[in-house]
Enzyme design. Sequence first.
Site, mmCIF file in Angstrom:
data_model
loop_
_atom_site.group_PDB
_atom_site.id
_atom_site.type_symbol
_atom_site.label_atom_id
_atom_site.label_comp_id
_atom_site.label_asym_id
_atom_site.label_seq_id
_atom_site.Cartn_x
_atom_site.Cartn_y
_atom_site.Cartn_z
ATOM 1 N N GLU A 170 2.545 -8.084 -1.529
ATOM 2 C CA GLU A 170 1.270 -8.634 -1.024
ATOM 3 C C GLU A 170 1.161 -10.144 -1.221
ATOM 4 O O GLU A 170 0.583 -10.850 -0.394
ATOM 5 C CB GLU A 170 0.092 -7.938 -1.716
ATOM 6 C CG GLU A 170 -0.199 -6.520 -1.221
ATOM 7 C CD GLU A 170 0.618 -5.447 -1.931
ATOM 8 O OE1 GLU A 170 1.614 -5.787 -2.609
ATOM 9 O OE2 GLU A 170 0.268 -4.263 -1.794
ATOM 10 N N GLY A 220 0.819 -1.214 0.000
ATOM 11 C CA GLY A 220 0.000 0.000 0.000
ATOM 12 C C GLY A 220 0.851 1.261 0.000
ATOM 13 O O GLY A 220 0.418 2.316 -0.497
ATOM 14 N N GLU A 231 1.604 1.886 -3.433
ATOM 15 C CA GLU A 231 0.348 2.283 -4.104
ATOM 16 C C GLU A 231 0.027 3.754 -3.831
ATOM 17 O O GLU A 231 -0.461 4.464 -4.718
ATOM 18 C CB GLU A 231 -0.795 1.375 -3.652
ATOM 19 C CG GLU A 231 -0.596 -0.054 -4.177
ATOM 20 C CD GLU A 231 -1.631 -1.029 -3.674
ATOM 21 O OE1 GLU A 231 -1.642 -1.283 -2.445
ATOM 22 O OE2 GLU A 231 -2.431 -1.525 -4.489
HETATM 23 C C1 3H9 Z 1 -0.750 -4.208 1.722
HETATM 24 O O1 3H9 Z 1 -0.102 -3.201 1.700
HETATM 25 C C2 3H9 Z 1 -2.113 -4.367 1.084
HETATM 26 C C3 3H9 Z 1 -2.463 -3.242 0.136
HETATM 27 O O2 3H9 Z 1 -2.022 -3.518 -1.167
HETATM 28 C C4 3H9 Z 1 -3.968 -3.089 -0.003
HETATM 29 C C5 3H9 Z 1 -4.736 -2.546 1.116
HETATM 30 C C6 3H9 Z 1 -6.156 -2.272 0.747
HETATM 31 N N1 3H9 Z 1 1.676 -3.671 9.305
HETATM 32 O O3 3H9 Z 1 10.078 -6.430 10.000
HETATM 33 P P1 3H9 Z 1 10.477 -5.609 11.160
HETATM 34 C C7 3H9 Z 1 5.816 -4.353 12.277
HETATM 35 S S1 3H9 Z 1 -0.182 -5.587 2.542
HETATM 36 C C8 3H9 Z 1 1.767 -3.757 10.632
HETATM 37 O O4 3H9 Z 1 10.973 -6.301 12.349
HETATM 38 P P2 3H9 Z 1 12.603 -4.410 9.623
HETATM 39 C C9 3H9 Z 1 6.473 -5.684 12.592
HETATM 40 O O5 3H9 Z 1 5.536 -6.648 12.961
HETATM 41 C C10 3H9 Z 1 1.362 -5.061 3.292
HETATM 42 N N2 3H9 Z 1 2.936 -3.945 11.287
HETATM 43 O O6 3H9 Z 1 11.485 -4.429 10.750
HETATM 44 C C11 3H9 Z 1 7.394 -5.303 13.723
HETATM 45 O O7 3H9 Z 1 6.606 -5.206 14.898
HETATM 46 P P3 3H9 Z 1 7.198 -5.608 16.328
HETATM 47 C C12 3H9 Z 1 2.474 -5.043 2.310
HETATM 48 C C13 3H9 Z 1 4.031 -4.075 10.550
HETATM 49 O O8 3H9 Z 1 13.242 -3.089 9.732
HETATM 50 C C14 3H9 Z 1 7.845 -3.892 13.327
HETATM 51 O O9 3H9 Z 1 6.846 -3.399 12.424
HETATM 52 N N3 3H9 Z 1 3.699 -4.717 3.005
HETATM 53 C C15 3H9 Z 1 4.008 -4.008 9.162
HETATM 54 O O10 3H9 Z 1 13.415 -5.643 9.689
HETATM 55 C C16 3H9 Z 1 9.191 -3.843 12.648
HETATM 56 O O11 3H9 Z 1 9.178 -4.754 11.546
HETATM 57 C C17 3H9 Z 1 4.541 -5.652 3.464
HETATM 58 O O12 3H9 Z 1 4.317 -6.839 3.287
HETATM 59 C C18 3H9 Z 1 2.751 -3.793 8.528
HETATM 60 N N4 3H9 Z 1 2.633 -3.727 7.191
HETATM 61 O O13 3H9 Z 1 11.807 -4.518 8.239
HETATM 62 C C19 3H9 Z 1 5.773 -5.178 4.169
HETATM 63 N N5 3H9 Z 1 5.265 -4.179 8.687
HETATM 64 O O14 3H9 Z 1 8.335 -4.685 16.544
HETATM 65 C C20 3H9 Z 1 5.884 -5.841 5.519
HETATM 66 C C21 3H9 Z 1 6.054 -4.332 9.767
HETATM 67 O O15 3H9 Z 1 6.061 -5.425 17.270
HETATM 68 N N6 3H9 Z 1 6.989 -5.355 6.312
HETATM 69 N N7 3H9 Z 1 5.318 -4.272 10.897
HETATM 70 O O16 3H9 Z 1 7.655 -7.039 16.198
HETATM 71 C C22 3H9 Z 1 8.295 -5.643 6.019
HETATM 72 O O17 3H9 Z 1 8.625 -6.267 5.039
HETATM 73 C C23 3H9 Z 1 9.342 -5.209 7.012
HETATM 74 O O18 3H9 Z 1 8.676 -4.981 8.237
HETATM 75 C C24 3H9 Z 1 10.112 -3.910 6.623
HETATM 76 C C25 3H9 Z 1 10.980 -3.464 7.836
HETATM 77 C C26 3H9 Z 1 10.998 -4.222 5.416
HETATM 78 C C27 3H9 Z 1 9.162 -2.804 6.302
#
Ligand code: 3H9
Length: 706
Positions: free
Chosen positions: A130, A107, A110
Amino acid sequence: MTASVPAGAVHTRRDGDVLVVTIDHPPVNALSADVRAGLARAIDQAGGDPQVRAVLLTGAGNNFIAGADIREFGKPPRPPALPDVCNQIEACAKPVVAALHGAALGGGLEVALAAHYRVALPNAKLGLPEVTLGLLPGAGGTQRTPRLIGAAAALDLMLSGKPMTAQAAVAAGLADEQASGADPLAAGLDYTRRLLAQGAKPRRSRDGQALADKAASLAAIHAAGQRIAASTRGLFSPAKILDAVRAAVEQPFDEGLRAERALFLQCLDSPQRAGLIHAFFAERETAKIPELKQAKPRRLDSVGVIGGGTMGAGIAVAVLDAGLPVVMVEQDEAALARGRQRVEHVYDLLVGKGRMSADERAARLARFTGATDYAALGEADLIIEAVFEDMDVKRAVFAQLDRVAKPGAVLATNTSYLDVDRIAQATRGPADVLGLHFFSPANIMKLLEVVVGRQTAADTVATGFELARRLRKIPVRAGVCDGFIGNRILAVHRQAADMMMEDGASPYEIDAAVRDFGYPMGPYQMVDLAGGDIGWATRKRRAATRDPALRYVQIPDRLCERGWFGQKTGRGFYLYPDGARQGTPDPEVLAIIDAERQRAGVTPRPFSAEDIQRRYLAAMINEAANVLHQGIALRPSDIDMVFLSGYGFPRYRGGPMHYADRVGLANVLADIRAFAKEDPAFWKPSPLLVELAESGRDFASLNQAA
Ligand code: 3H9
């Protein structure tokens, strides 16, 4: 410069004629309802303020926006919806610029694509991951991306889930400019001002022309479908991504958006989405352990590895890859040379495939030294023993280590089953000893069971977790028992499989049913790959202490007695003629099984694939509940992670505990009670499973409590 207007997770501030909109929602600026509302308000504000000529979107902290807030999925939706916010951004009458740094994912990308211009910093990662969460880009990503970069490139991005660098994004046309430096605000303002000076107007991705060649776009969709058919076996969302991009090619933008929405909601409702998002959080939970609240890791600048066999060499490579120096110790020069060759072989293959430069190979090997004298380990901060799996041998190694290791060095055993406490007692400092159970190949497999003994000190445990962090492994804390978390549970569901085999299912039917469930291979293919002699040695070790009331299926022993250890000997449960890697069913194995059935007095009966899966999973879940009940694992999601990252459990099913919750614990318990009528000694319901099922609770409730 005018006053700033705080708006919850989104701040706005006017910088001259630019409205700077900062998403400030730690840790990763996920698009929670507050952020979405803040963005919508900011765009309204820009529209209503005559002094604003352009809008700049930036993220505070290390990222632009990591995507939708995935903690919200599965809960009642809260307005405004992200697709509406994106449409509002795109419709803005004033140019909207997004300055991207760190994660611009899902998102987040997006939102950036709904903006009219994009400038990316060198550290930006632009991606649509996603698919890894069982979803598709649902805020216009499937419609805007292909209009900007074409169907083929857009499908690559969406089906792989892998992000692009800033440079690649500019080359593809996903971003307009790569900025230098590390300050998104400065880069964004500079770019916005240049655009304004050139009289730039809003330029909408919906009007992008990269799909103009309809035939080529449809061909790209077809090709992508064929390419991923095998690699996404069993997954729900990839086919939906293809459908959404097909809608982008065939329909006007607004209709395409509606199609995307419908497909997104199907994915959102799917159990795969729930399983994959569970896995995402489970992976991040495992490193949250009590010891890390009590202690800091010890110094970790050098590592010793004892043993240069497959495991020791794999561990050495993993450590070298993390940038640490390694001293390998072997019994004699010949064994050491073989160990070194194994390490070199891994790098030679990478260089041969063009995945590593010769210089990098040399740099890694420069950190590697070998010795045949334990004294060489005297300076190592952490020493990992990877010698033959035998208690006396391991204790002798630890007694020697006790003499040579420097004070405070952490001593680790890579045993897969043995009692870490007994090994620790061979030293004078059991507080320094722990288990580090790597999985083979150790430089590739993500799982690392960190086994905490009765006397292991908190900072020893913390050092084990620190090593895992540096090695980019998934560490799971385990207590001491035979087999720890993974192998202990594996032994039980393997036993359930063996019993089905004796009762009438062929190993080939069992493997097929387990593959149908989503495993890459079945249990007997796995035995053949790992080598049947390994399990045989364990069974012989346990023979003296085996509960005589428990049924013991001898079929695997019959094969091992013939020297049929699997792939490495050319036959096991399957035949591997001429070194084939893919096995073929063996009629002689079926004959041996028949003879064993007769010897055991069993009349064979048929098992459907569903019968096989239910018994296999019930045995796994029941033993997992025991492991949890006895405190061997900290939380159910840790057990899920062990099976997802070490044993091939299909990630989209979330792991055995998550799967059990979805099936319903009362149903799992009912199965176990039904199976117990045939064999009450084996099918003993776990007290924890009974307690949870009878009180209407699930394993997830214990995750929250952990
Ligand atoms: C989407 O976007 C759908 C849309 O197309 C449509 C909508 C209508 N949400 O990984 P880390 C938390 S789907 C909530 O350890 P890093 C994570 O749990 C989404 N929380 O850090 C952790 O919490 P805690 C598409 C999230 O520096 C903390 O943040 N996006 C989210 O190693 C730190 O995370 C993805 O799939 C989230 N989206 O890596 C990206 N993301 O500290 C998913 C993270 O309590 N995220 N948290 O354990 C990632 O790939 C990695 O977190 C990122 C940072 C690379 C961003």
